[in-house]
Design a protein around this motif. Structure first.
Motif, mmCIF file in Angstrom:
data_model
loop_
_atom_site.group_PDB
_atom_site.id
_atom_site.type_symbol
_atom_site.label_atom_id
_atom_site.label_comp_id
_atom_site.label_asym_id
_atom_site.label_seq_id
_atom_site.Cartn_x
_atom_site.Cartn_y
_atom_site.Cartn_z
ATOM 1 N N CYS A 1 -20.747 -1.010 1.308
ATOM 2 C CA CYS A 1 -21.305 -2.290 1.768
ATOM 3 C C CYS A 1 -20.182 -3.330 1.748
ATOM 4 N N ASP A 2 -19.330 -3.260 2.751
ATOM 5 C CA ASP A 2 -18.145 -4.114 2.809
ATOM 6 C C ASP A 2 -18.247 -5.218 3.849
ATOM 7 N N GLY A 3 -19.427 -5.382 4.455
ATOM 8 C CA GLY A 3 -19.599 -6.390 5.494
ATOM 9 C C GLY A 3 -19.139 -5.916 6.858
ATOM 10 N N GLN A 4 -18.471 -4.770 6.908
ATOM 11 C CA GLN A 4 -17.987 -4.212 8.164
ATOM 12 C C GLN A 4 -18.796 -2.986 8.592
ATOM 13 N N THR A 5 -19.321 -2.266 7.607
ATOM 14 C CA THR A 5 -20.068 -1.037 7.881
ATOM 15 C C THR A 5 -21.522 -1.361 8.202
ATOM 16 N N THR A 6 -22.008 -0.880 9.312
ATOM 17 C CA THR A 6 -23.388 -1.149 9.731
ATOM 18 C C THR A 6 -24.350 -0.192 9.031
ATOM 19 N N PRO A 7 -25.650 -0.528 8.966
ATOM 20 C CA PRO A 7 -26.624 0.405 8.400
ATOM 21 C C PRO A 7 -26.608 1.757 9.114
ATOM 22 N N GLU A 8 -26.391 1.741 10.420
ATOM 23 C CA GLU A 8 -26.329 2.999 11.172
ATOM 24 C C GLU A 8 -25.161 3.852 10.704
ATOM 25 N N GLN A 9 -24.033 3.220 10.414
ATOM 26 C CA GLN A 9 -22.888 3.971 9.910
ATOM 27 C C GLN A 9 -23.145 4.493 8.496
ATOM 28 N N LEU A 10 -23.890 3.729 7.704
ATOM 29 C CA LEU A 10 -24.270 4.202 6.365
ATOM 30 C C LEU A 10 -25.168 5.430 6.472
ATOM 31 N N MET A 11 -26.080 5.422 7.444
ATOM 32 C CA MET A 11 -26.964 6.582 7.651
ATOM 33 C C MET A 11 -26.141 7.819 7.985
ATOM 34 N N LYS A 12 -25.151 7.654 8.851
ATOM 35 C CA LYS A 12 -24.285 8.783 9.222
ATOM 36 C C LYS A 12 -23.527 9.295 8.011
ATOM 37 N N LEU A 13 -23.084 8.374 7.168
ATOM 38 C CA LEU A 13 -22.368 8.745 5.954
ATOM 39 C C LEU A 13 -23.257 9.579 5.033
ATOM 40 N N LEU A 14 -24.515 9.166 4.889
ATOM 41 C CA LEU A 14 -25.432 9.902 4.022
ATOM 42 C C LEU A 14 -25.788 11.265 4.615
ATOM 43 N N ARG A 15 -25.909 11.342 5.926
ATOM 44 C CA ARG A 15 -26.187 12.640 6.561
ATOM 45 C C ARG A 15 -25.074 13.629 6.246
ATOM 46 N N GLN A 16 -23.830 13.148 6.276
ATOM 47 C CA GLN A 16 -22.688 14.023 6.042
ATOM 48 C C GLN A 16 -22.564 14.412 4.576
ATOM 49 N N ASN A 17 -22.855 13.477 3.672
ATOM 50 C CA ASN A 17 -22.636 13.717 2.249
ATOM 51 C C ASN A 17 -23.833 14.339 1.536
ATOM 52 N N CYS A 18 -25.033 14.080 2.049
ATOM 53 C CA CYS A 18 -26.236 14.575 1.370
ATOM 54 C C CYS A 18 -26.890 15.744 2.101
ATOM 55 N N ASN A 19 -26.348 16.088 3.260
ATOM 56 C CA ASN A 19 -26.879 17.212 4.032
ATOM 57 C C ASN A 19 -28.383 17.068 4.285
ATOM 58 N N VAL A 20 -28.756 15.919 4.859
ATOM 59 C CA VAL A 20 -30.160 15.636 5.159
ATOM 60 C C VAL A 20 -30.305 15.359 6.647
ATOM 61 N N SER A 21 -31.559 15.334 7.094
ATOM 62 C CA SER A 21 -31.821 15.088 8.514
ATOM 63 C C SER A 21 -31.581 13.622 8.854
ATOM 64 N N ARG A 22 -31.603 13.308 10.135
ATOM 65 C CA ARG A 22 -31.403 11.930 10.571
ATOM 66 C C ARG A 22 -32.488 11.020 10.014
ATOM 67 N N ALA A 23 -33.763 11.504 10.079
ATOM 68 C CA ALA A 23 -34.877 10.694 9.583
ATOM 69 C C ALA A 23 -34.762 10.474 8.081
ATOM 70 N N GLN A 24 -34.371 11.524 7.339
ATOM 71 C CA GLN A 24 -34.218 11.383 5.891
ATOM 72 C C GLN A 24 -33.061 10.445 5.546
ATOM 73 N N ALA A 25 -31.955 10.529 6.282
ATOM 74 C CA ALA A 25 -30.825 9.642 6.049
ATOM 75 C C ALA A 25 -31.215 8.189 6.281
ATOM 76 N N GLU A 26 -32.056 7.967 7.275
ATOM 77 C CA GLU A 26 -32.523 6.606 7.558
ATOM 78 C C GLU A 26 -33.367 6.081 6.398
ATOM 79 N N GLN A 27 -34.257 6.927 5.889
ATOM 80 C CA GLN A 27 -35.099 6.526 4.761
ATOM 81 C C GLN A 27 -34.251 6.269 3.507
ATOM 82 N N LEU A 28 -33.291 7.161 3.250
ATOM 83 C CA LEU A 28 -32.426 7.002 2.083
ATOM 84 C C LEU A 28 -31.620 5.709 2.155
ATOM 85 N N THR A 29 -31.087 5.422 3.325
ATOM 86 C CA THR A 29 -30.258 4.221 3.493
ATOM 87 C C THR A 29 -31.042 2.960 3.201
#
Length: 289
Positions: free
Chosen positions: A43-71
């Motif tokens: 959360c650096d003011g540059q990273t968007t919520p959508e980019q955070l979702m992508k980060l969680l998908r890659q690191n947590c091995n979850v679906s797009r919908a789950q990454a959105e909920q987690l974020t």
């Protein structure tokens, strides 16, 4: 929509598989699990919520919908703990908030890893010391005090020179003396709020040859570190700046005082005290036993 930005008035330390965060303004400590720590660190003011979702998908091995909920759950919990500069508004389509309990149920039903569900937990006072910055992996701990603040705190205690009368040996006779004591806040680099206190007393004297001072130093840090040491030194004169800069030294100290939770009790450190005339800096490096 403004991108999430973490607050900068906090100190961090590794904690288990996640992160421990201490908020200096609130005087509160929080334990972040792996997922909430990953979101907060980005959360650096540059990273968007959508980019955070992508980060969680890659690191947590979850679906797009789950990454959105987690974020969004992570952002909600970080916002409630006041660890973000401002609350992040959800898109209208996601206006309904999913609670952590609902998320646990959803993940359990889907057979996903429950450990991925974000958690931001308030650390109790008893466990607070474990949540604050500590020396890990040989890294040093750095604190500093502001010379001007310390000078303004000083009080002078009446002291008189040792008269040249028998049976005093000649080398014990003094022509001038000054006894000062003070206490001031100490800080960690990059954080404006105080992070502990330093107190010292200065017994200064002059004989026919030079100026001397014996300094008794004591530091108490908010993370539980408590140390004291003694510094004998030679001064240029008995001016305040010279006296305070007499604290400069390098020595071995032991955290031998235990008041409340103290994760450093019994540990030995190499302490390097330096000065740039504006600040006195204390760098503690752990010496493995």
């Amino acid at each position: 929509m403004e991108n999430p930005r973490k607050r900068t008035t906090v100190a961090t330390a590794a904690g288990g598989d996640g992160l421990h965060v201490f908020d200096h303004q609130q005087q509160q400590a929080y334990a972040l699990n792996t997922t909430s720590a990953l979101v907060w660190q980005h959360c650096d003011g540059q990273t968007t919520p959508e980019q955070l979702m992508k980060l969680l998908r890659q690191n947590c091995n979850v679906s797009r919908a789950q990454a959105e909920q987690l974020t969004w759950l992570a952002l909600d919990e970080l916002g409630k703990a006041n660890l973000l500069e401002a609350e992040v508004a959800r898109p209208r389509l996601l206006s309904s908030k999913l609670t952590r309990r609902q998320m646990l149920t959803t993940f359990a039903t889907a057979g996903a890893a429950l450990a991925a569900v974000p958690m931001v937990a308030l650390v109790t006072a008893q466990a607070r010391a474990e949540a604050l910055p500590a020396t890990t992996n040989g890294e040093s701990m750095t604190y500093f005090l502001k010379v001007r603040e310390f000078i303004e705190s000083l009080i002078e205690i009446p002291a008189t020179p040792i008269p040249p009368h028998f049976p005093n040996p000649p080398h014990n006779r003094t022509t001038d003396a000054k006894y000062l004591a003070g206490i001031a806040n100490i800080y960690v680099p990059g954080v404006r709020a105080p992070f502990g206190r330093c107190s010292a007393s200065f017994l200064c004297y002059k004989n026919n040859h030079r100026f001397y001072t014996d300094i008794s130093n004591y530091i108490s840090v908010d993370n539980g570190l408590i140390v004291s040491w003694f510094t004998p030194t030679t001064l240029i004169n008995l001016e305040l700046d010279s006296i305070i800069n007499g604290m400069v030294t390098e020595c071995i100290v032991v955290a031998a005082t235990k008041i409340g939770p103290n994760p450093f009790y019994g540990e030995t450190f190499n302490l390097c005290v330096s000065s740039d005339s504006q600040q006195i800096q204390f760098v503690f490096t752990n010496i493995p036993s």
